[in-house]
Write an enzyme that holds these catalytic residues in place. Sequence first.
Site, PDB file in Angstrom:
ATOM      1  N   ASP A   1      -1.746   0.602   0.602  1.00  8.12           N
ATOM      2  CA  ASP A   1      -1.966  -0.760   1.087  1.00  8.12           C
ATOM      3  C   ASP A   1      -1.087  -1.068   2.300  1.00  8.12           C
ATOM      4  OD1 ASP A   1      -3.743  -2.732   0.529  1.00  8.12           O
ATOM      5  OD2 ASP A   1      -2.456  -3.848  -0.836  1.00  8.12           O
TER       6      ASP A   1
ATOM      7  N   ASP B   1      -6.532  -5.735  -5.950  1.00  4.32           N
ATOM      8  CA  ASP B   1      -5.356  -6.526  -6.288  1.00  4.32           C
ATOM      9  C   ASP B   1      -5.450  -7.111  -7.691  1.00  4.32           C
ATOM     10  OD1 ASP B   1      -4.321  -6.066  -3.723  1.00  4.32           O
ATOM     11  OD2 ASP B   1      -5.504  -7.715  -2.900  1.00  4.32           O
TER      12      ASP B   1
END
Length: 480
Positions: free
Chosen positions: A331, A391
């Site tokens: 990420d 997420d």
Amino acid sequence: ADEGILHASGRGVPPVTKDYCIIYNSNWLSLPKTLDNATYRTLENMTSTVLCSSSDVPSGIMKDKAVVVMRGNCTFLEKARIAQSLGAKMLLIASKSGLSGISDNKTDFEDVTLPIALIRYNDIVDMQLVLGNEVNVTLYSPPLPEFDYSMVVIFLIAVFTVALGGYWSGVAELENLKAVASPGERETRRKKEENVTFTPVTVILFVVICCVMLVLLYFFYKWLVYVIISVFCLASAMSLYNCLAALIGEIPFGQCRITCSNKTIEVRLIFLAIFCIAAAVVWAVFRNEDRWAWILQDILGVAFCLNFIKTLKMPNFKSCVILLGLLLLYDVFFVFITPFFTKNGASIMVEVAAGPFGNSEKLPVVIRVPRLEHSASTLCDLPFSLLGFGDIIVPGLLVAYCRRFDVQTRSSSVYYISCTIAYAVGMVLTFIVLALMKMGQPALLYLVPCTLITSSLVAWRRKEMKKFWKGSNYQVGWRP
């Protein structure tokens, strides 16, 4: 570029109004922050010309009006000088190629005081369709909100999904343990078992596939986006079916069955399958309808995340640490590091999420909630608050492991509750940094440390770190 709003009003009673995004140069023009005391001008649609010469338009047609013309070879200020000389009070320049900054050499055009703004050509077409041919317009630019309350909705959806997914995984684990303890139920339970277990090797392979897929999407987005949409429709329909079937299974009535090819199936499950397929098809057809399609996408997305968290089992805390750690690096790299390598200086992650090169098709891998605070930025760039499925799913796998560990060790849900609270704290921290920095954040940067550190502290405090790290070989011999 400076973003503003064109407020358009039709001539009906009551008047129909609609806002459109504009780009302007704040060094040339200062827009009011509200519509109080706004001066409206009648809009004259002259998109048949580029207004590079005063001979392009009939005399007197622009007098005291707001005029919209097409973008052409001459500069913005050259168009503005011509429009001003013909009596126009506002100049809108329609662009078919997207909105970019307005910049010319103003020193050569000090006599130009006409307000100038750039607008999408498609918005002019929409304005005529929605408001009619007689439209009054004005310009303004409300300030950016410090916080958008759509974040609260995103927070509730995310925490609810993670908590429910972890709880569902724990329920499935309890049923498995009861089946192990009861030899008569083992075969039945084995047939129902649909879980997939991640090992450290498969975790690494999974992260590598994610990296490769993201890069391929960046370079071949306009083709692969339809592959992802198709996969999402199939996977979300199956996930929605699994979620609703689990609820229907708890209802003791309406269980009539039909037999086909020596197999029996409940009629209500057939109707459920049709409903889930129809939901996915309706979303696919109307996915670009911003007024309501986001609701259906969020429902399908929540079902997808729930089914993923319940189905994919992490065998031990070691695998959780590897998965969450690698995806955290993934990420951060694709958000913060890749801008140094791309031609336009934008991160690959943000470009793919927004649709590279202005692509109108968006990846259906996010929870979307319309922004509730009105601003030019909301209208121009980000009409929705977004949270990626990753997420939710990635920390959710750790929450699910904590719940299963609670079930296996009969620890009164202490791991599950602690990790869920840590996830909620990580989400709040993400939103705080987002509000302070005014730019998109990789949520895993805050969620991973919160959940991993909290789980580790609970295991260390309870003196169970060794069992928590290695996993559940000790579940044999479990008794209800």
